[in-house]
Scaffold this active site. Sequence first.
Site, PDB file in Angstrom:
ATOM      1  N   ARG A  51       0.857  -1.175   0.000  1.00 18.74           N
ATOM      2  CA  ARG A  51       0.000   0.000   0.000  1.00 18.74           C
ATOM      3  C   ARG A  51       0.899   1.232   0.000  1.00 18.74           C
ATOM      4  NH1 ARG A  51       2.333   1.928   3.574  1.00 18.74           N
ATOM      5  NH2 ARG A  51       0.731   3.493   3.766  1.00 18.74           N
ATOM      6  N   ASP A 240      -2.010  10.757  -1.942  1.00 13.02           N
ATOM      7  CA  ASP A 240      -2.332   9.728  -2.938  1.00 13.02           C
ATOM      8  C   ASP A 240      -2.656  10.336  -4.287  1.00 13.02           C
ATOM      9  OD1 ASP A 240      -3.046   8.558  -0.163  1.00 13.02           O
ATOM     10  OD2 ASP A 240      -2.649   6.893  -1.528  1.00 13.02           O
ATOM     11  N   LYS A 251      -4.884  10.050   3.107  1.00 14.09           N
ATOM     12  CA  LYS A 251      -5.592   9.192   4.063  1.00 14.09           C
ATOM     13  C   LYS A 251      -6.584  10.000   4.894  1.00 14.09           C
ATOM     14  CE  LYS A 251      -5.358   5.650   4.405  1.00 14.09           C
ATOM     15  NZ  LYS A 251      -6.325   4.699   3.779  1.00 14.09           N
TER      16      LYS A 251
HETATM   17  O1  MRU Z   1      -4.507   3.336   2.259  1.00 17.94           O
HETATM   18  P1  MRU Z   1      -3.026   3.505   2.199  1.00 17.94           P
HETATM   19  O2  MRU Z   1      -2.301   2.892   3.333  1.00 17.94           O
HETATM   20  O3  MRU Z   1      -2.486   3.102   0.860  1.00 17.94           O
HETATM   21  O4  MRU Z   1      -2.858   5.075   2.316  1.00 17.94           O
HETATM   22  C1  MRU Z   1      -1.583   5.587   2.286  1.00 17.94           C
HETATM   23  C2  MRU Z   1      -1.567   7.031   2.430  1.00 17.94           C
HETATM   24  O5  MRU Z   1      -2.564   7.688   2.605  1.00 17.94           O
HETATM   25  C3  MRU Z   1      -0.246   7.682   2.263  1.00 17.94           C
HETATM   26  O6  MRU Z   1      -0.210   8.881   2.961  1.00 17.94           O
HETATM   27  C4  MRU Z   1      -0.026   7.957   0.789  1.00 17.94           C
HETATM   28  O7  MRU Z   1      -0.197   6.836   0.011  1.00 17.94           O
HETATM   29  C5  MRU Z   1       1.211   8.645   0.540  1.00 17.94           C
HETATM   30  S1  MRU Z   1       2.420   7.578  -0.107  1.00 17.94           S
HETATM   31  C6  MRU Z   1       3.978   8.057   0.215  1.00 17.94           C
END
Ligand code: MRU
Length: 356
Positions: A51, A240, A251
């Site tokens: 992820r 993201d 997030k």
């Molecule tokens: O749902 P996830 O764990 O993939 O979410 C990750 C995040 O929100 C991170 O802050 C984001 O992907 C930034 S990656 C360096």
Amino acid sequence: MKIEGKEYHTIWFENYTVKIIDQTKLPHKFLIKDLKTVKDSINAIKTMEVRGAPLIGATAAYGMVLAIIENNDQSFLKTSARELINSRPTAINLKWAVDRMMNKLSGLNSDKILEIALNEAQLICKEDISFCESIGINGLKVIEEIYNKKKDTVNILTHCNAGWLATIDWGTATSPIYHAHKKGIPVHVWADETRPRNQGANLTSYELNEEGIKNTIIADNTGGILMQRGDVDMCIVGTDRTLANGDVCNKVGTYLKALAAHDNNIPFYVALPSSTIDWNTKNYKDIPIEKRNSEELSQIEGLDENGNIKKVQIYPKKSKAMNLAFDVTPAKYVTGLITEKGICEASEKGLKNLFK
Ligand code: MRU
């Protein structure tokens, strides 16, 4: 970065197999998992064994390599590309990486197709490492400035995991922190737990511990009072998907931290590689916000008394729960975007100045 003193990347290719660190088992078990088919890659992204925006992009790129190994057929490649893009909707890096792979592979009738695909996937990873390193060098200046004024430990709040586990190495939000630590600047990180999947506790705190960086896990709602008390010098988060106008999707919970930071005059930075910029979507309301299974809220996983990973129900059985995974922080609450090319204002002008 290091785990138990040994340097790792989050993903690599070996003997026709993609190797990943299974992040659903961290911090309790460190397991390396094999992906052998494109379905394995899709599953790893959906279940969040991998992820973080840049890492799911890289996993999808390697997924295309696995698709060629499985069945070197153009229509299979197209279907695989579509399924990979749909495996998680919000992080733009996923589509960016698959489109980049398809630009190289689409219509390609060559016995070198596997070599070409593998080179491209490896280049995506190599570039991500170098971009994240540059983000660290650029973001270090902000931490250094605070330290030079304060002459004491710099307290940095971060949300979720935008660490090296979310990328290939270094991380985005954590890269300036790793660079500051390596330079001898005392830093301490407030790691938001990040319900429901606890990436802040399970991953950010874990990876900072492995690198010897002081950190404290806090419940997601604690940031506000810490900011009011003067215990947070700055916030750095990842993203993201960042729109060309500087709006930042990250997030769920990021927006509330940005509001609290704004109210308390605390700088709120977002760190990102250019692969996370969505140049096309004009309105944040058009960003697909992933809605995940409500069981991620109502059930929780941890170690039982025998050291086994166990899942338990924590909500009333009859209660409904709703699980939106991301939110959007309007550009006006973002102090600056830390990119591989430098720091800019969170605006179209700022981004276009850096990325012509
Ligand atoms: O749902 P996830 O764990 O993939 O979410 C990750 C995040 O929100 C991170 O802050 C984001 O992907 C930034 S990656 C360096």
